[in-house]
Design a protein around this motif. Structure first.
Motif, PDB file in Angstrom:
ATOM      1  N   ALA A 186       0.818  -1.212   0.000  1.00  0.00           N
ATOM      2  CA  ALA A 186       0.000   0.000   0.000  1.00  0.00           C
ATOM      3  C   ALA A 186       0.850   1.260   0.000  1.00  0.00           C
ATOM      4  CB  ALA A 186      -0.937  -0.003   1.204  1.00  0.00           C
ATOM      5  N   SER A 187       2.064   1.170   0.530  1.00  0.00           N
ATOM      6  CA  SER A 187       2.906   2.366   0.616  1.00  0.00           C
ATOM      7  C   SER A 187       3.709   2.613  -0.647  1.00  0.00           C
ATOM      8  CB  SER A 187       3.860   2.242   1.798  1.00  0.00           C
ATOM      9  OG  SER A 187       4.825   1.246   1.538  1.00  0.00           O
ATOM     10  N   SER A 188       3.705   1.641  -1.560  1.00  0.00           N
ATOM     11  CA  SER A 188       4.594   1.794  -2.704  1.00  0.00           C
ATOM     12  C   SER A 188       3.964   1.456  -4.046  1.00  0.00           C
ATOM     13  CB  SER A 188       5.833   0.937  -2.486  1.00  0.00           C
ATOM     14  OG  SER A 188       5.453  -0.397  -2.243  1.00  0.00           O
ATOM     15  N   GLY A 189       2.666   1.371  -4.094  1.00  0.00           N
ATOM     16  CA  GLY A 189       2.024   1.239  -5.393  1.00  0.00           C
ATOM     17  C   GLY A 189       1.527  -0.125  -5.796  1.00  0.00           C
ATOM     18  N   GLY A 190       1.409  -1.055  -4.875  1.00  0.00           N
ATOM     19  CA  GLY A 190       0.797  -2.323  -5.245  1.00  0.00           C
ATOM     20  C   GLY A 190       1.622  -3.536  -4.901  1.00  0.00           C
ATOM     21  N   ALA A 191       1.026  -4.682  -5.095  1.00  0.00           N
ATOM     22  CA  ALA A 191       1.662  -5.948  -4.761  1.00  0.00           C
ATOM     23  C   ALA A 191       2.933  -6.151  -5.578  1.00  0.00           C
ATOM     24  CB  ALA A 191       0.691  -7.094  -5.018  1.00  0.00           C
ATOM     25  N   GLY A 192       3.907  -6.788  -4.931  1.00  0.00           N
ATOM     26  CA  GLY A 192       5.148  -7.101  -5.616  1.00  0.00           C
ATOM     27  C   GLY A 192       6.138  -5.954  -5.685  1.00  0.00           C
ATOM     28  N   SER A 193       5.734  -4.791  -5.210  1.00  0.00           N
ATOM     29  CA  SER A 193       6.658  -3.663  -5.232  1.00  0.00           C
ATOM     30  C   SER A 193       6.982  -3.262  -3.801  1.00  0.00           C
ATOM     31  CB  SER A 193       6.058  -2.488  -5.999  1.00  0.00           C
ATOM     32  OG  SER A 193       4.882  -2.048  -5.367  1.00  0.00           O
ATOM     33  N   GLY A 194       7.909  -2.406  -3.648  1.00  0.00           N
ATOM     34  CA  GLY A 194       8.315  -1.909  -2.347  1.00  0.00           C
ATOM     35  C   GLY A 194       9.253  -0.747  -2.558  1.00  0.00           C
ATOM     36  N   ARG A 195       9.795  -0.243  -1.457  1.00  0.00           N
ATOM     37  CA  ARG A 195      10.712   0.883  -1.597  1.00  0.00           C
ATOM     38  C   ARG A 195      11.814   0.795  -0.560  1.00  0.00           C
ATOM     39  NH1 ARG A 195       7.476   6.014   1.017  1.00  0.00           N
ATOM     40  NH2 ARG A 195       6.533   4.819   2.694  1.00  0.00           N
ATOM     41  N   ALA A 196      12.959   1.348  -0.914  1.00  0.00           N
ATOM     42  CA  ALA A 196      14.092   1.398  -0.006  1.00  0.00           C
ATOM     43  C   ALA A 196      13.842   2.486   1.028  1.00  0.00           C
ATOM     44  CB  ALA A 196      15.373   1.677  -0.780  1.00  0.00           C
ATOM     45  N   VAL A 197      14.157   2.181   2.284  1.00  0.00           N
ATOM     46  CA  VAL A 197      14.028   3.126   3.387  1.00  0.00           C
ATOM     47  C   VAL A 197      15.283   3.009   4.253  1.00  0.00           C
ATOM     48  CG1 VAL A 197      11.493   3.064   3.389  1.00  0.00           C
ATOM     49  CG2 VAL A 197      12.753   1.463   4.835  1.00  0.00           C
ATOM     50  N   VAL A 198      15.335   3.786   5.328  1.00  0.00           N
ATOM     51  CA  VAL A 198      16.436   3.742   6.275  1.00  0.00           C
ATOM     52  C   VAL A 198      15.849   3.607   7.668  1.00  0.00           C
ATOM     53  CG1 VAL A 198      18.353   5.060   7.260  1.00  0.00           C
ATOM     54  CG2 VAL A 198      17.919   5.157   4.819  1.00  0.00           C
ATOM     55  N   VAL A 199      16.467   2.780   8.493  1.00  0.00           N
ATOM     56  CA  VAL A 199      16.002   2.613   9.864  1.00  0.00           C
ATOM     57  C   VAL A 199      17.122   3.013  10.827  1.00  0.00           C
ATOM     58  CG1 VAL A 199      16.613   0.152   9.928  1.00  0.00           C
ATOM     59  CG2 VAL A 199      14.933   1.026  11.525  1.00  0.00           C
ATOM     60  N   LYS A 200      16.754   3.819  11.816  1.00  0.00           N
ATOM     61  CA  LYS A 200      17.687   4.198  12.875  1.00  0.00           C
ATOM     62  C   LYS A 200      17.336   3.339  14.077  1.00  0.00           C
ATOM     63  CE  LYS A 200      19.415   8.128  15.516  1.00  0.00           C
ATOM     64  NZ  LYS A 200      19.340   9.592  15.664  1.00  0.00           N
ATOM     65  N   LEU A 201      18.246   2.429  14.446  1.00  0.00           N
ATOM     66  CA  LEU A 201      18.043   1.528  15.575  1.00  0.00           C
ATOM     67  C   LEU A 201      18.750   2.104  16.790  1.00  0.00           C
ATOM     68  CD1 LEU A 201      18.820  -1.558  13.442  1.00  0.00           C
ATOM     69  CD2 LEU A 201      16.644  -1.237  14.608  1.00  0.00           C
ATOM     70  N   LEU A 202      18.009   2.252  17.887  1.00  0.00           N
ATOM     71  CA  LEU A 202      18.561   2.840  19.102  1.00  0.00           C
ATOM     72  C   LEU A 202      18.903   1.746  20.098  1.00  0.00           C
ATOM     73  CD1 LEU A 202      15.933   5.373  18.591  1.00  0.00           C
ATOM     74  CD2 LEU A 202      18.209   6.174  19.192  1.00  0.00           C
ATOM     75  N   THR A 203      20.025   1.920  20.804  1.00  0.00           N
ATOM     76  CA  THR A 203      20.544   0.876  21.684  1.00  0.00           C
ATOM     77  C   THR A 203      19.790   0.781  23.004  1.00  0.00           C
ATOM     78  OG1 THR A 203      22.148   2.339  22.716  1.00  0.00           O
ATOM     79  CG2 THR A 203      22.865   1.137  20.757  1.00  0.00           C
ATOM     80  N   ALA A 204      20.072  -0.313  23.718  1.00  0.00           N
ATOM     81  CA  ALA A 204      19.429  -0.594  24.999  1.00  0.00           C
ATOM     82  C   ALA A 204      19.907   0.328  26.103  1.00  0.00           C
ATOM     83  CB  ALA A 204      19.671  -2.051  25.398  1.00  0.00           C
ATOM     84  N   SER A 205      20.865   1.209  25.828  1.00  0.00           N
ATOM     85  CA  SER A 205      21.356   2.114  26.863  1.00  0.00           C
ATOM     86  C   SER A 205      20.387   3.264  27.118  1.00  0.00           C
ATOM     87  CB  SER A 205      22.726   2.677  26.475  1.00  0.00           C
ATOM     88  OG  SER A 205      22.608   3.445  25.289  1.00  0.00           O
ATOM     89  N   ILE A 206      19.312   3.348  26.335  1.00  0.00           N
ATOM     90  CA  ILE A 206      18.323   4.394  26.534  1.00  0.00           C
ATOM     91  C   ILE A 206      17.366   3.972  27.634  1.00  0.00           C
ATOM     92  CG2 ILE A 206      18.491   5.306  24.197  1.00  0.00           C
ATOM     93  CD1 ILE A 206      16.128   3.671  23.421  1.00  0.00           C
ATOM     94  N   PRO A 207      16.561   4.884  28.201  1.00  0.00           N
ATOM     95  CA  PRO A 207      15.706   4.554  29.329  1.00  0.00           C
ATOM     96  C   PRO A 207      14.719   3.436  29.030  1.00  0.00           C
ATOM     97  CG  PRO A 207      15.738   6.923  28.915  1.00  0.00           C
ATOM     98  CD  PRO A 207      16.460   6.265  27.785  1.00  0.00           C
ATOM     99  N   ASP A 208      14.366   2.703  30.085  1.00  0.00           N
ATOM    100  CA  ASP A 208      13.378   1.628  29.978  1.00  0.00           C
ATOM    101  C   ASP A 208      12.025   2.212  29.613  1.00  0.00           C
ATOM    102  OD1 ASP A 208      11.436  -0.348  30.532  1.00  0.00           O
ATOM    103  OD2 ASP A 208      12.814  -1.309  31.938  1.00  0.00           O
ATOM    104  N   ALA A 209      11.271   1.515  28.784  1.00  0.00           N
ATOM    105  CA  ALA A 209       9.963   1.995  28.327  1.00  0.00           C
ATOM    106  C   ALA A 209       9.023   2.262  29.489  1.00  0.00           C
ATOM    107  CB  ALA A 209       9.343   0.982  27.370  1.00  0.00           C
ATOM    108  N   ALA A 210       9.099   1.466  30.524  1.00  0.00           N
ATOM    109  CA  ALA A 210       8.208   1.654  31.667  1.00  0.00           C
ATOM    110  C   ALA A 210       8.593   2.881  32.483  1.00  0.00           C
ATOM    111  CB  ALA A 210       8.236   0.415  32.559  1.00  0.00           C
ATOM    112  N   ALA A 211       9.839   3.314  32.359  1.00  0.00           N
ATOM    113  CA  ALA A 211      10.322   4.422  33.175  1.00  0.00           C
ATOM    114  C   ALA A 211      10.155   5.782  32.520  1.00  0.00           C
ATOM    115  CB  ALA A 211      11.794   4.204  33.515  1.00  0.00           C
ATOM    116  N   SER A 212       9.881   5.817  31.216  1.00  0.00           N
ATOM    117  CA  SER A 212       9.836   7.099  30.525  1.00  0.00           C
ATOM    118  C   SER A 212       8.812   7.100  29.409  1.00  0.00           C
ATOM    119  CB  SER A 212      11.217   7.430  29.958  1.00  0.00           C
ATOM    120  OG  SER A 212      11.139   8.584  29.164  1.00  0.00           O
ATOM    121  N   ALA A 213       7.930   8.117  29.413  1.00  0.00           N
ATOM    122  CA  ALA A 213       6.961   8.264  28.324  1.00  0.00           C
ATOM    123  C   ALA A 213       7.595   8.985  27.138  1.00  0.00           C
ATOM    124  CB  ALA A 213       5.740   9.029  28.814  1.00  0.00           C
TER     125      ALA A 213
END
Length: 173
Positions: A59-86
């Motif tokens: 749906a994001s790239s025009g139909g079945a069988g297609s897709g698009r290149a993107v970039v993902v920024k992965l953040l490390t576990a050294s950041i605050p715990d999800a339960a501790a920070s909104a």
């Protein structure tokens, strides 16, 4: 020698941490696989890595069988715990980036947590992918640069930074 090494690292990509990347991130599609398939590391920073990825959602790239290149920024576990920070880093970064509406801006496609099974990664932000070469690569390759085009690009970049500042934001914030 340093120029050649910098160019090789930039052009070849990849990093020893490639082995620990999650195979995918984002919401599950109808086939039960994550929307974004994670590829190779292209940059390493203090809070995580930037990796290539592929948006599998038709749906994001025009139909079945297609897709698009993107970039993902992965953040490390050294950041605050999800339960501790909104105000988790990927949420605040995604919110700030999505407020940017300039042609030089990069759109946020998705942001969220990564389950504990993908240690050391805690969260990520997925951006549209912009393809090009860095100034370092151009300098190392000693390719001629059209000064008029460079000036236009610098003006566009300056206008984008001015818009960030007008919205109370700063690059790298």
């Amino acid at each position: 020698l340093l120029r050649q090494a910098a160019l090789a690292l930039e052009l070849l990509g990849g990093h020893a941490s490639d082995r620990s990347l999650p195979a995918g991130v984002g919401p599950l599609l109808a086939d039960g696989v994550h929307r974004f398939a994670v590829g190779e590391v292209v940059a390493v920073g203090a809070q995580g890595v930037i990796a290539t990825a592929f948006d599998r959602d038709p749906a994001s790239s025009g139909g079945a069988g297609s897709g698009r290149a993107v970039v993902v920024k992965l953040l490390t576990a050294s950041i605050p715990d999800a339960a501790a920070s909104a105000d988790l880093p990927w949420r605040s970064e995604a919110e700030r980036a999505s407020r940017m509406q300039h042609p030089c801006g990069v759109r946020v496609l998705w942001a969220g947590e990564i389950d504990g099974g993908n240690a050391p990664w805690r969260g990520c932000v997925v951006f549209e992918r912009i393809v090009g070469r860095s100034l370092v690569a151009l300098h190392v390759l000693e390719e001629p640069v059209d000064l008029e085009s460079l000036a236009v690009e610098c003006i566009d970049l300056s206008l984008a930074l001015a818009e960030l500042h007008d919205r109370g934001l700063a690059h790298g914030q």
